[in-house]
Design a protein around this motif. Structure first.
Motif, PDB file in Angstrom:
ATOM      1  N   ILE A   1       0.839  -1.324  -0.042  1.00  0.00           N
ATOM      2  CA  ILE A   1      -0.082   0.064   0.076  1.00  0.00           C
ATOM      3  C   ILE A   1       0.668   1.165  -0.012  1.00  0.00           C
ATOM      4  O   ILE A   1       1.736   1.436   0.860  1.00  0.00           O
ATOM      5  N   PHE A   2       0.469   2.285  -0.874  1.00  0.00           N
ATOM      6  CA  PHE A   2       1.187   3.368  -0.983  1.00  0.00           C
ATOM      7  C   PHE A   2       0.404   4.310  -0.388  1.00  0.00           C
ATOM      8  O   PHE A   2      -0.780   4.759  -0.688  1.00  0.00           O
ATOM      9  N   MET A   3       1.007   5.339   0.530  1.00  0.00           N
ATOM     10  CA  MET A   3       0.388   6.130   1.265  1.00  0.00           C
ATOM     11  C   MET A   3       1.204   7.500   1.477  1.00  0.00           C
ATOM     12  O   MET A   3       2.577   7.314   1.971  1.00  0.00           O
ATOM     13  N   GLY A   4       0.853   8.712   1.386  1.00  0.00           N
ATOM     14  CA  GLY A   4       1.661   9.860   1.755  1.00  0.00           C
ATOM     15  C   GLY A   4       1.924   9.976   3.215  1.00  0.00           C
ATOM     16  O   GLY A   4       1.187   9.553   3.927  1.00  0.00           O
ATOM     17  N   SER A   5       3.101  10.442   3.603  1.00  0.00           N
ATOM     18  CA  SER A   5       3.554  10.373   4.937  1.00  0.00           C
ATOM     19  C   SER A   5       2.804  11.253   5.896  1.00  0.00           C
ATOM     20  O   SER A   5       2.741  11.264   6.858  1.00  0.00           O
ATOM     21  N   LYS A   6       2.330  12.590   5.177  1.00  0.00           N
ATOM     22  CA  LYS A   6       1.090  13.347   5.741  1.00  0.00           C
ATOM     23  C   LYS A   6      -0.061  12.523   6.464  1.00  0.00           C
ATOM     24  O   LYS A   6      -0.396  12.586   7.409  1.00  0.00           O
ATOM     25  N   ASP A   7      -0.366  11.735   5.507  1.00  0.00           N
ATOM     26  CA  ASP A   7      -1.695  10.983   5.821  1.00  0.00           C
ATOM     27  C   ASP A   7      -1.372   9.685   6.755  1.00  0.00           C
ATOM     28  O   ASP A   7      -2.407   9.501   7.503  1.00  0.00           O
ATOM     29  N   ILE A   8      -0.193   9.238   6.627  1.00  0.00           N
ATOM     30  CA  ILE A   8       0.225   8.234   7.430  1.00  0.00           C
ATOM     31  C   ILE A   8       0.318   8.655   8.849  1.00  0.00           C
ATOM     32  O   ILE A   8      -0.458   8.140   9.901  1.00  0.00           O
TER      33      ILE A   8
ATOM     34  N   HIS B   1      -2.835  -6.558   9.084  1.00  0.00           N
ATOM     35  CA  HIS B   1      -3.350  -7.753   7.893  1.00  0.00           C
ATOM     36  C   HIS B   1      -2.271  -7.864   6.861  1.00  0.00           C
ATOM     37  O   HIS B   1      -2.708  -8.643   6.014  1.00  0.00           O
ATOM     38  N   GLY B   2      -1.113  -7.727   7.400  1.00  0.00           N
ATOM     39  CA  GLY B   2      -0.091  -8.260   6.718  1.00  0.00           C
ATOM     40  C   GLY B   2       0.454  -7.398   5.420  1.00  0.00           C
ATOM     41  O   GLY B   2       1.188  -7.752   4.563  1.00  0.00           O
ATOM     42  N   ALA B   3      -0.129  -6.369   5.247  1.00  0.00           N
ATOM     43  CA  ALA B   3       0.151  -5.375   4.145  1.00  0.00           C
ATOM     44  C   ALA B   3       1.620  -4.717   4.569  1.00  0.00           C
ATOM     45  O   ALA B   3       1.758  -4.528   5.530  1.00  0.00           O
ATOM     46  N   GLU B   4       2.263  -4.426   3.222  1.00  0.00           N
ATOM     47  CA  GLU B   4       3.448  -3.511   3.546  1.00  0.00           C
ATOM     48  C   GLU B   4       3.009  -1.921   3.044  1.00  0.00           C
ATOM     49  O   GLU B   4       2.472  -1.968   2.256  1.00  0.00           O
ATOM     50  N   VAL B   5       3.037  -1.209   4.231  1.00  0.00           N
ATOM     51  CA  VAL B   5       2.806   0.186   3.890  1.00  0.00           C
ATOM     52  C   VAL B   5       3.900   1.079   3.697  1.00  0.00           C
ATOM     53  O   VAL B   5       5.071   1.249   4.327  1.00  0.00           O
ATOM     54  N   ILE B   6       4.167   1.563   2.310  1.00  0.00           N
ATOM     55  CA  ILE B   6       5.307   2.368   1.998  1.00  0.00           C
ATOM     56  C   ILE B   6       4.860   3.963   1.877  1.00  0.00           C
ATOM     57  O   ILE B   6       3.904   4.460   1.193  1.00  0.00           O
ATOM     58  N   PRO B   7       5.654   4.691   2.836  1.00  0.00           N
ATOM     59  CA  PRO B   7       5.364   6.001   2.796  1.00  0.00           C
ATOM     60  C   PRO B   7       5.856   6.735   1.753  1.00  0.00           C
ATOM     61  O   PRO B   7       7.130   6.426   1.137  1.00  0.00           O
ATOM     62  N   VAL B   8       5.016   7.608   1.084  1.00  0.00           N
ATOM     63  CA  VAL B   8       5.521   8.304  -0.033  1.00  0.00           C
ATOM     64  C   VAL B   8       5.763   9.707   0.466  1.00  0.00           C
ATOM     65  O   VAL B   8       5.142  10.742   1.100  1.00  0.00           O
ATOM     66  N   THR B   9       7.202  10.170   0.214  1.00  0.00           N
ATOM     67  CA  THR B   9       7.556  11.487   0.873  1.00  0.00           C
ATOM     68  C   THR B   9       7.490  12.678  -0.136  1.00  0.00           C
ATOM     69  O   THR B   9       8.230  13.788   0.137  1.00  0.00           O
ATOM     70  N   THR B  10       7.342  12.314  -1.242  1.00  0.00           N
ATOM     71  CA  THR B  10       7.515  13.316  -2.393  1.00  0.00           C
ATOM     72  C   THR B  10       6.258  14.220  -2.394  1.00  0.00           C
ATOM     73  O   THR B  10       5.270  13.926  -1.740  1.00  0.00           O
ATOM     74  N   GLY B  11       6.533  15.544  -2.972  1.00  0.00           N
ATOM     75  CA  GLY B  11       5.174  16.572  -3.165  1.00  0.00           C
ATOM     76  C   GLY B  11       4.607  16.670  -1.908  1.00  0.00           C
ATOM     77  O   GLY B  11       5.224  17.027  -0.527  1.00  0.00           O
ATOM     78  N   SER B  12       3.206  16.858  -1.857  1.00  0.00           N
ATOM     79  CA  SER B  12       2.531  17.414  -0.609  1.00  0.00           C
ATOM     80  C   SER B  12       2.213  16.207   0.409  1.00  0.00           C
ATOM     81  O   SER B  12       1.778  16.490   1.409  1.00  0.00           O
ATOM     82  N   GLN B  13       3.058  14.717   0.009  1.00  0.00           N
ATOM     83  CA  GLN B  13       3.040  13.799   0.852  1.00  0.00           C
ATOM     84  C   GLN B  13       1.457  13.330   1.224  1.00  0.00           C
ATOM     85  O   GLN B  13       1.102  12.750   2.409  1.00  0.00           O
ATOM     86  N   THR B  14       0.753  13.518   0.290  1.00  0.00           N
ATOM     87  CA  THR B  14      -0.744  13.239   0.482  1.00  0.00           C
ATOM     88  C   THR B  14      -1.300  12.223  -0.753  1.00  0.00           C
ATOM     89  O   THR B  14      -0.511  11.779  -1.477  1.00  0.00           O
ATOM     90  N   LEU B  15      -2.516  11.927  -0.867  1.00  0.00           N
ATOM     91  CA  LEU B  15      -3.136  10.973  -1.841  1.00  0.00           C
ATOM     92  C   LEU B  15      -2.750  11.071  -3.148  1.00  0.00           C
ATOM     93  O   LEU B  15      -2.284  10.290  -4.035  1.00  0.00           O
ATOM     94  N   VAL B  16      -2.283  12.414  -3.639  1.00  0.00           N
ATOM     95  CA  VAL B  16      -2.037  12.748  -5.033  1.00  0.00           C
ATOM     96  C   VAL B  16      -0.505  12.001  -5.310  1.00  0.00           C
ATOM     97  O   VAL B  16      -0.297  11.439  -6.254  1.00  0.00           O
ATOM     98  N   ASP B  17       0.280  12.175  -4.365  1.00  0.00           N
ATOM     99  CA  ASP B  17       1.620  11.549  -4.431  1.00  0.00           C
ATOM    100  C   ASP B  17       1.694  10.166  -4.197  1.00  0.00           C
ATOM    101  O   ASP B  17       2.354   9.315  -4.866  1.00  0.00           O
ATOM    102  N   ALA B  18       0.800   9.525  -3.502  1.00  0.00           N
ATOM    103  CA  ALA B  18       0.575   8.227  -3.347  1.00  0.00           C
ATOM    104  C   ALA B  18       0.207   7.524  -4.572  1.00  0.00           C
ATOM    105  O   ALA B  18       0.573   6.586  -4.988  1.00  0.00           O
ATOM    106  N   VAL B  19      -1.115   8.093  -5.249  1.00  0.00           N
ATOM    107  CA  VAL B  19      -1.114   7.568  -6.530  1.00  0.00           C
ATOM    108  C   VAL B  19      -0.095   7.461  -7.368  1.00  0.00           C
ATOM    109  O   VAL B  19       0.181   6.566  -8.214  1.00  0.00           O
ATOM    110  N   SER B  20       0.634   8.572  -7.564  1.00  0.00           N
ATOM    111  CA  SER B  20       1.876   8.803  -8.677  1.00  0.00           C
ATOM    112  C   SER B  20       2.697   7.455  -8.236  1.00  0.00           C
ATOM    113  O   SER B  20       3.180   6.850  -9.185  1.00  0.00           O
ATOM    114  N   GLU B  21       3.219   7.400  -7.108  1.00  0.00           N
ATOM    115  CA  GLU B  21       3.942   6.439  -6.656  1.00  0.00           C
ATOM    116  C   GLU B  21       3.585   4.944  -7.014  1.00  0.00           C
ATOM    117  O   GLU B  21       4.352   4.266  -7.457  1.00  0.00           O
ATOM    118  N   CYS B  22       2.386   4.749  -6.743  1.00  0.00           N
ATOM    119  CA  CYS B  22       1.979   3.411  -7.059  1.00  0.00           C
ATOM    120  C   CYS B  22       1.897   3.009  -8.403  1.00  0.00           C
ATOM    121  O   CYS B  22       2.118   1.951  -8.733  1.00  0.00           O
TER     122      CYS B  22
END
Lengths: 266, 412
Positions: B145-152, B165-186
């Motif tokens: 799961i990709f998630m912005g670090s602000k959202d984390i 539930h066993g998912a690996e949560v990958i913090p996304v530290t680029t840009g505004s660190q929210t959903l938009v960056d999480a979608v890009s990274e994913c």
């Protein structure tokens, strides 16, 4: 009329070596420095690719993202990019120049206005990462009419049938993505396999000049020198980052790196 | 004037280039993704008419997610405000505590059919991530799961659940660190791993096929609601307002789908975007603010951007609505004037949350609280014969810490 890009490939072919293409980001780390960089590496590179940064890139790896981020933080705009190109084209080591970026910036600028400006400052080619075939039909055609090479991309996932269609619609140069990766990934496919794919594509139309990009560094470049051209990007962006960190001049460091790359393929 | 065709699902009203109304959506993706997208498109086209697949889907929807979710009258709120009757479709009562689980189940079923062993997905509020992690575990799929670090930080309860539930949560530290960056990274991750991994876009955004799969999945909400309304009112009432929050727009699409062909005067759709903090200009409300059309995450849409085409940073109290773009389907509905869009501020949403939870025994998260804010504003202006239905599409538990900080306490 033969394009400057094609002329360059023909010249390299005569010298029995691939063309060396470099990629750096406009405005990295400053507007002035990015101009100095391309002016300097133009000494050894055959074709210069210059990225115009976008803040939501969907295909760039970490190194190029970092470069884009620095450039955007320094306020780079398309008008600056055009000014950089114009300046470079009047410099001592001016080479054919390809702009590379994402489609939204062009869409907002206006497609025809963008091409007119490209023509005016001397842009020779365009690579638009998120404008694939057939979405690019209209724009690619407009590029042709403006005397600008639209560079189609091919990837290991592109089907044979699709490759044929894309090649038919392509201009002088085609960009083959070596592997499934964002930019800057480690070359995870054997060079032999990449060259085999390359030959398959080359067989369809041998007049098209095909460059290979993604995962190419001073370490891997020598193994792929059979290609018409090779693109090095992330390693250069990474070198800018490294130079800034240790307070060295990126311009001289990049010049040295590009010279080094060139020596490996002569 | 753009028109919506009757008797054809909205998701199928695009042209051969994947564009709705000739200008929204499409597939503006790197060459590498063309093939995986084409493969997925063909597979979905086959599966959506496959009896066995539909049986599987219905089984999981009915028995695992739990169908139908309650449709209840908010009597106290109605009495308090005067005017229209206010009802809630309490989608948050399902197993995933949000509408995101419908998309997660369908995608995991598709991934199984495609023989993929891995799924990856983006998340903002963490609901898409949480439900994908749950379902992936159930189906034996490995999940990233990709998630912005602000959202984390602001949705850490959901992050804990994802990990559990066993998912690996990958913090996304680029840009505004929210959903938009999480979608890009994913998406970047998918470019590099498209052969082994199935991509789950968490909302009705992204390349054409992802918009379609998501809206097809969430349509379950309006299928249930239509039956429930007919059971209670004998028929669809004369004046209905369906109010839903809109970030990417997946819950609203699901909430409205079955009512698409009704006359606008009978069933009106109202979408509520995130207006951000009062006096802030960083809205996540492209439809309300008449943004220009641009390309974001492979699709043409109305999107918050500057003159150059750089995507704007946004700000909202609700991570799930904090997105600069919006589904191409909503752009289509806006231009066809089938739906109208407005926004609610952070403060409006908090006040609505407070009023609803004080008077009623439901507890909407901050996302649907934006929709309740509009309902509270609208109800007194309407006659008692009008029916407002709000999609309460998420549970507030994930917002515990934000609510406690802003309102002093959180009781659930």
């Amino acid at each position: 009329m033969t394009s400057k890009i094609l002329e360059t490939f023909l010249k390299c072919q005569k010298e029995q070596r691939p063309a060396l293409l470099t990629y750096t980001v406009a405005g990295d780390s400053t507007k002035k420095q990015s101009l100095e960089i391309i002016k300097s590496i133009g000494e050894h590179a055959d074709i210069i690719e210059l990225g115009f940064p976008h803040n939501t890139p969907i295909a760039d790896g970490g190194q190029i993202q970092e470069s884009s981020h620095r450039a955007l933080k320094n306020g780079i705009k398309l008008s600056d990019v055009f000014r950089l190109v114009k300046n470079f084209k009047q410099s001592k080591y001016a080479k054919p120049l390809i702009l590379m970026g994402y489609f939204n910036l062009i869409l907002q600028y206006g497609l025809l206005a963008f091409l007119k400006q490209c023509k005016k400052v001397g842009v020779d080619g365009l690579i638009i990462v998120d404008l694939p075939y057939p979405e690019n039909k209209y724009f690619a055609n407009q590029c042709k009419q403006h005397g600008i090479t639209f560079v189609q991309l091919l990837s290991p996932t592109t089907s044979k049938q699709r490759i044929k269609k894309i090649i038919k619609d392509s201009h002088d140069m085609i960009y083959y993505i070596s592997m499934l990766s964002t930019t800057g990934g480690k070359l995870k496919v054997p060079s032999k396999k990449i060259l085999a794919n390359y030959s398959q594509i080359k067989k369809i139309n041998s007049r098209k000049k095909i460059v290979i990009g993604f995962g190419i560094t001073t370490k891997t470049i020598v193994t792929l020198k059979k290609a018409d051209g090779l693109v090095v990007g992330s390693q250069l962006c990474k070198e800018i980052t490294r130079s800034l960190q240790i307070r060295q001049n990126p311009v001289t460091n990049l010049n040295r790196m590009v010279l080094n790359l060139k020596r490996k393929i002569i | 004037m753009i028109k919506i065709k009757k008797n054809i699902l909205l998701i199928d009203q695009h042209d051969k280039n994947g564009l709705w109304a000739g200008k929204f959506g499409g597939n503006w993706v790197p060459e590498t993704l063309k093939k995986p997208i084409e493969d997925l498109t063909q597979l979905f086209q086959k599966l959506r008419y496959d009896k066995q697949f539909l049986k599987q889907r219905n089984y999981y929807f009915d028995n695992y997610i739990g169908a139908p979710t309650p449709f209840i009258k908010l009597q106290n709120l109605t009495r308090h405000l005067g005017g229209a009757e206010i009802w809630a479709k309490v989608v948050s009562e399902n197993r995933g505590t949000a509408h995101k689980i419908y998309n997660a189940v369908v995608h995991c079923l598709i991934a199984k059919h495609a023989g993929k062993k891995y799924v990856c997905g983006d998340t903002g509020a963490g609901m898409a991530g949480k439900t994908l992690a749950m379902v992936a575990k159930k189906f034996g799929l490995k999940c990233k799961i990709f998630m912005g670090s602000k959202d984390i930080k602001r949705q850490k309860l959901n992050v804990e659940v994802m990990k559990k539930h066993g998912a690996e949560v990958i913090p996304v530290t680029t840009g505004s660190q929210t959903l938009v960056d999480a979608v890009s990274e994913c998406m970047r991750y998918w470019v590099a791993n498209c052969l082994s991994t199935h991509l789950v876009v968490g909302s009705t955004v992204g390349p054409n096929i992802f918009v379609k799969i998501c809206a097809w999945s969430t349509a379950q909400i309006s299928k249930e609601l239509k039956i429930q309304m007919i059971n209670i009112f004998k028929k669809i009432p004369k004046k209905v307002k369906l109010i839903n929050c809109v970030g990417g727009g997946s819950s609203a699409m699901g909430f409205w789908n079955e009512f698409m062909d009704y006359n606008l005067k009978q069933v009106e759709f109202i979408g509520v975007e995130a207006g951000g903090p009062k006096n802030s200009k960083l809205h996540a409300a492209p439809l309300t603010n008449n943004s220009k059309i641009g390309i974001l995450h492979g699709a043409k849409q109305y999107v918050m951007q500057n003159k150059e085409g750089q995507i704007s940073e946004t700000e909202s109290i609700s991570a799930g609505l904090d997105y600069p773009g919006v589904s191409p389907l909503h752009c289509f509905l806006k231009d066809a004037k089938r739906a109208r869009y407005t926004s609610a501020t952070d403060e409006d949403a908090l006040a609505a949350y407070q009023l609803v939870t004080t008077l009623e025994d439901i507890s909407p998260s901050l996302e649907p609280s934006h929709a309740f804010a509009e309902a509270i504003k609208l109800a007194p202006k309407l006659s008692p014969s009008a029916i407002i239905v709000v999609n309460s599409c998420g549970d507030s538990l994930k917002d515990k810490f934000i609510i406690k900080k802003r309102l002093g306490s959180y009781i659930r």
